[in-house]
Design a protein around this motif. Structure first.
Motif, PDB file in Angstrom:
ATOM      1  N   SER A 105       6.697   2.336   8.546  1.00  0.00           N
ATOM      2  CA  SER A 105       6.501   2.019   7.135  1.00  0.00           C
ATOM      3  C   SER A 105       7.665   1.177   6.623  1.00  0.00           C
ATOM      4  O   SER A 105       8.720   1.092   7.251  1.00  0.00           O
ATOM      5  CB  SER A 105       6.363   3.298   6.306  1.00  0.00           C
ATOM      6  OG  SER A 105       7.587   3.996   6.268  1.00  0.00           O
ATOM      7  N   THR A 106       7.449   0.551   5.465  1.00  0.00           N
ATOM      8  CA  THR A 106       8.518  -0.204   4.826  1.00  0.00           C
ATOM      9  C   THR A 106       9.565   0.756   4.269  1.00  0.00           C
ATOM     10  O   THR A 106      10.758   0.529   4.380  1.00  0.00           O
ATOM     11  CB  THR A 106       7.945  -1.082   3.689  1.00  0.00           C
ATOM     12  OG1 THR A 106       6.889  -1.883   4.222  1.00  0.00           O
ATOM     13  CG2 THR A 106       9.019  -1.965   3.094  1.00  0.00           C
ATOM     14  N   ARG A 107       9.077   1.831   3.678  1.00  0.00           N
ATOM     15  CA  ARG A 107       9.960   2.896   3.175  1.00  0.00           C
ATOM     16  C   ARG A 107       9.132   4.150   2.991  1.00  0.00           C
ATOM     17  O   ARG A 107       7.905   4.086   2.913  1.00  0.00           O
ATOM     18  CB  ARG A 107      10.677   2.492   1.887  1.00  0.00           C
ATOM     19  CG  ARG A 107       9.792   2.212   0.734  1.00  0.00           C
ATOM     20  CD  ARG A 107      10.567   1.599  -0.444  1.00  0.00           C
ATOM     21  NE  ARG A 107       9.775   1.713  -1.653  1.00  0.00           N
ATOM     22  CZ  ARG A 107      10.153   2.347  -2.748  1.00  0.00           C
ATOM     23  NH1 ARG A 107      11.324   2.910  -2.830  1.00  0.00           N
ATOM     24  NH2 ARG A 107       9.364   2.409  -3.791  1.00  0.00           N
ATOM     25  N   TRP A 108       9.814   5.303   2.929  1.00  0.00           N
ATOM     26  CA  TRP A 108       9.119   6.568   2.759  1.00  0.00           C
ATOM     27  C   TRP A 108      10.071   7.562   2.131  1.00  0.00           C
ATOM     28  O   TRP A 108      11.278   7.337   2.067  1.00  0.00           O
ATOM     29  CB  TRP A 108       8.574   7.095   4.086  1.00  0.00           C
ATOM     30  CG  TRP A 108       9.624   7.627   5.025  1.00  0.00           C
ATOM     31  CD1 TRP A 108      10.415   6.905   5.872  1.00  0.00           C
ATOM     32  CD2 TRP A 108      10.021   8.987   5.183  1.00  0.00           C
ATOM     33  NE1 TRP A 108      11.264   7.720   6.554  1.00  0.00           N
ATOM     34  CE2 TRP A 108      11.044   9.009   6.160  1.00  0.00           C
ATOM     35  CE3 TRP A 108       9.604  10.188   4.606  1.00  0.00           C
ATOM     36  CZ2 TRP A 108      11.663  10.195   6.557  1.00  0.00           C
ATOM     37  CZ3 TRP A 108      10.223  11.372   5.008  1.00  0.00           C
ATOM     38  CH2 TRP A 108      11.236  11.358   5.984  1.00  0.00           C
ATOM     39  N   GLY A 109       9.537   8.682   1.673  1.00  0.00           N
ATOM     40  CA  GLY A 109      10.384   9.714   1.096  1.00  0.00           C
ATOM     41  C   GLY A 109       9.561  10.870   0.563  1.00  0.00           C
ATOM     42  O   GLY A 109       8.364  11.004   0.841  1.00  0.00           O
ATOM     43  N   THR A 110      10.234  11.697  -0.209  1.00  0.00           N
ATOM     44  CA  THR A 110       9.586  12.826  -0.862  1.00  0.00           C
ATOM     45  C   THR A 110       9.994  12.823  -2.328  1.00  0.00           C
ATOM     46  O   THR A 110      11.033  12.279  -2.694  1.00  0.00           O
ATOM     47  CB  THR A 110       9.987  14.175  -0.231  1.00  0.00           C
ATOM     48  OG1 THR A 110      11.395  14.352  -0.376  1.00  0.00           O
ATOM     49  CG2 THR A 110       9.622  14.228   1.237  1.00  0.00           C
ATOM     50  N   THR A 123       0.869  -1.171   0.000  1.00  0.00           N
ATOM     51  CA  THR A 123       0.000   0.000   0.000  1.00  0.00           C
ATOM     52  C   THR A 123       0.901   1.214   0.000  1.00  0.00           C
ATOM     53  O   THR A 123       1.852   1.294   0.781  1.00  0.00           O
ATOM     54  CB  THR A 123      -0.910   0.008   1.241  1.00  0.00           C
ATOM     55  OG1 THR A 123      -1.753  -1.142   1.203  1.00  0.00           O
ATOM     56  CG2 THR A 123      -1.757   1.267   1.287  1.00  0.00           C
ATOM     57  N   ARG A 124       0.610   2.140  -0.895  1.00  0.00           N
ATOM     58  CA  ARG A 124       1.356   3.401  -0.959  1.00  0.00           C
ATOM     59  C   ARG A 124       0.378   4.529  -0.665  1.00  0.00           C
ATOM     60  O   ARG A 124      -0.721   4.569  -1.223  1.00  0.00           O
ATOM     61  CB  ARG A 124       1.974   3.601  -2.337  1.00  0.00           C
ATOM     62  CG  ARG A 124       2.745   4.922  -2.461  1.00  0.00           C
ATOM     63  CD  ARG A 124       3.288   5.091  -3.857  1.00  0.00           C
ATOM     64  NE  ARG A 124       3.885   6.380  -4.067  1.00  0.00           N
ATOM     65  CZ  ARG A 124       5.186   6.625  -4.083  1.00  0.00           C
ATOM     66  NH1 ARG A 124       6.048   5.640  -3.896  1.00  0.00           N
ATOM     67  NH2 ARG A 124       5.649   7.843  -4.290  1.00  0.00           N
ATOM     68  N   VAL A 125       0.797   5.426   0.211  1.00  0.00           N
ATOM     69  CA  VAL A 125       0.012   6.609   0.542  1.00  0.00           C
ATOM     70  C   VAL A 125       0.884   7.815   0.234  1.00  0.00           C
ATOM     71  O   VAL A 125       2.075   7.827   0.553  1.00  0.00           O
ATOM     72  CB  VAL A 125      -0.411   6.603   2.023  1.00  0.00           C
ATOM     73  CG1 VAL A 125      -1.081   7.922   2.403  1.00  0.00           C
ATOM     74  CG2 VAL A 125      -1.328   5.425   2.316  1.00  0.00           C
ATOM     75  N   GLU A 126       0.265   8.821  -0.371  1.00  0.00           N
ATOM     76  CA  GLU A 126       1.003  10.009  -0.787  1.00  0.00           C
ATOM     77  C   GLU A 126       0.161  11.237  -0.468  1.00  0.00           C
ATOM     78  O   GLU A 126      -1.053  11.228  -0.696  1.00  0.00           O
ATOM     79  CB  GLU A 126       1.246   9.889  -2.284  1.00  0.00           C
ATOM     80  CG  GLU A 126       2.003  10.994  -2.914  1.00  0.00           C
ATOM     81  CD  GLU A 126       2.234  10.704  -4.391  1.00  0.00           C
ATOM     82  OE1 GLU A 126       3.036   9.801  -4.712  1.00  0.00           O
ATOM     83  OE2 GLU A 126       1.590  11.378  -5.211  1.00  0.00           O
ATOM     84  N   VAL A 127       0.804  12.259   0.065  1.00  0.00           N
ATOM     85  CA  VAL A 127       0.137  13.535   0.295  1.00  0.00           C
ATOM     86  C   VAL A 127       0.944  14.593  -0.443  1.00  0.00           C
ATOM     87  O   VAL A 127       2.150  14.739  -0.204  1.00  0.00           O
ATOM     88  CB  VAL A 127       0.032  13.877   1.795  1.00  0.00           C
ATOM     89  CG1 VAL A 127      -0.581  15.263   1.988  1.00  0.00           C
ATOM     90  CG2 VAL A 127      -0.797  12.823   2.529  1.00  0.00           C
ATOM     91  N   THR A 128       0.287  15.293  -1.360  1.00  0.00           N
ATOM     92  CA  THR A 128       0.956  16.363  -2.096  1.00  0.00           C
ATOM     93  C   THR A 128       0.510  17.701  -1.533  1.00  0.00           C
ATOM     94  O   THR A 128      -0.595  17.834  -0.999  1.00  0.00           O
ATOM     95  CB  THR A 128       0.643  16.304  -3.600  1.00  0.00           C
ATOM     96  OG1 THR A 128      -0.764  16.434  -3.792  1.00  0.00           O
ATOM     97  CG2 THR A 128       1.122  14.998  -4.213  1.00  0.00           C
ATOM     98  N   ASP A 129       1.399  18.679  -1.649  1.00  0.00           N
ATOM     99  CA  ASP A 129       1.069  20.028  -1.183  1.00  0.00           C
ATOM    100  C   ASP A 129       1.893  21.042  -1.963  1.00  0.00           C
ATOM    101  O   ASP A 129       2.736  20.678  -2.770  1.00  0.00           O
ATOM    102  CB  ASP A 129       1.294  20.150   0.331  1.00  0.00           C
ATOM    103  CG  ASP A 129       2.740  19.973   0.730  1.00  0.00           C
ATOM    104  OD1 ASP A 129       3.581  20.824   0.351  1.00  0.00           O
ATOM    105  OD2 ASP A 129       3.046  18.992   1.421  1.00  0.00           O
ATOM    106  N   GLY A 130       1.635  22.294  -1.687  1.00  0.00           N
ATOM    107  CA  GLY A 130       2.270  23.374  -2.427  1.00  0.00           C
ATOM    108  C   GLY A 130       3.481  23.987  -1.756  1.00  0.00           C
ATOM    109  O   GLY A 130       3.967  25.020  -2.212  1.00  0.00           O
ATOM    110  N   ALA A 131       3.996  23.397  -0.693  1.00  0.00           N
ATOM    111  CA  ALA A 131       5.163  23.956   0.001  1.00  0.00           C
ATOM    112  C   ALA A 131       6.440  23.264  -0.459  1.00  0.00           C
ATOM    113  O   ALA A 131       6.432  22.091  -0.818  1.00  0.00           O
ATOM    114  CB  ALA A 131       5.005  23.792   1.508  1.00  0.00           C
ATOM    115  N   VAL A 159       6.110  -6.652   8.673  1.00  0.00           N
ATOM    116  CA  VAL A 159       5.664  -6.347  10.028  1.00  0.00           C
ATOM    117  C   VAL A 159       6.678  -5.358  10.591  1.00  0.00           C
ATOM    118  O   VAL A 159       7.844  -5.701  10.757  1.00  0.00           O
ATOM    119  CB  VAL A 159       5.608  -7.607  10.923  1.00  0.00           C
ATOM    120  CG1 VAL A 159       5.222  -7.224  12.341  1.00  0.00           C
ATOM    121  CG2 VAL A 159       4.635  -8.614  10.360  1.00  0.00           C
ATOM    122  N   PRO A 160       6.275  -4.115  10.833  1.00  0.00           N
ATOM    123  CA  PRO A 160       7.214  -3.129  11.358  1.00  0.00           C
ATOM    124  C   PRO A 160       7.883  -3.638  12.638  1.00  0.00           C
ATOM    125  O   PRO A 160       7.228  -4.223  13.500  1.00  0.00           O
ATOM    126  CB  PRO A 160       6.343  -1.902  11.639  1.00  0.00           C
ATOM    127  CG  PRO A 160       5.158  -2.086  10.742  1.00  0.00           C
ATOM    128  CD  PRO A 160       4.942  -3.562  10.657  1.00  0.00           C
TER     129      PRO A 160
END
Length: 139
Positions: free
Chosen positions: A102-107, A68-76, A128-129
């Motif tokens: 999480s398994t991995r994360w980033g920007t 599962t991938r979750v992403e939040v985009t913003d203008g900053a 399993v974290p």
């Protein structure tokens, strides 16, 4: 399953975003133990975005057979900072939770070009974290 929703740039958007994400994840068949971790991490990403970012804020959820991938985009332009606050600190733990659970994360740059950046995390379905492994029944 892929879905996205626009969020108001206000802290009042966090609870509705959590509910929306939970509904999408249940529809995608995410198992209950992973569901709770995912909803917690969604809450952390959305809170950071609406507290520290500029509109537009968009939440995306993508579930496939492996992760599962979750992403939040913003203008900053400001990127999230991984902190290790003392136990007495009232905040500053959101990115730490994402990093540890999480398994991995980033920007990255927003692929759709609507916002400036995307902060994302993935949770593999077979992962399993480490911080939760001691609470997971073995069997």
């Amino acid at each position: 399953m892929r879905a996205e929703t626009s969020l108001a740039p206000a802290l009042s958007a966090v609870a509705p975003a959590r509910r929306w994400a939970r509904e999408r994840l249940v529809e995608a068949g995410v198992e209950p133990a992973r569901l709770e971790v995912l909803v917690l991490l969604v809450s952390e990403l959305v809170t950071n975005a609406v507290a520290h970012a500029d509109p537009p804020v968009v939440l995306r959820v993508d579930v496939d057979d492996e992760r599962t991938r979750v992403e939040v985009t913003d203008g900053a332009r400001d990127e999230p900072v991984l902190r290790d606050p003392p136990p007495t600190a009232l905040g500053g733990r959101g990115v730490m939770f994402v990093d540890r659970l999480s398994t991995r994360w980033g920007t990255c740059a927003d692929e759709d070009g609507v916002a400036v950046k995307a902060v994302w995390f993935e949770l593999r379905h077979d992962h399993v974290p480490a911080d939760l492994a001691r609470f997971t029944p073995q069997g």
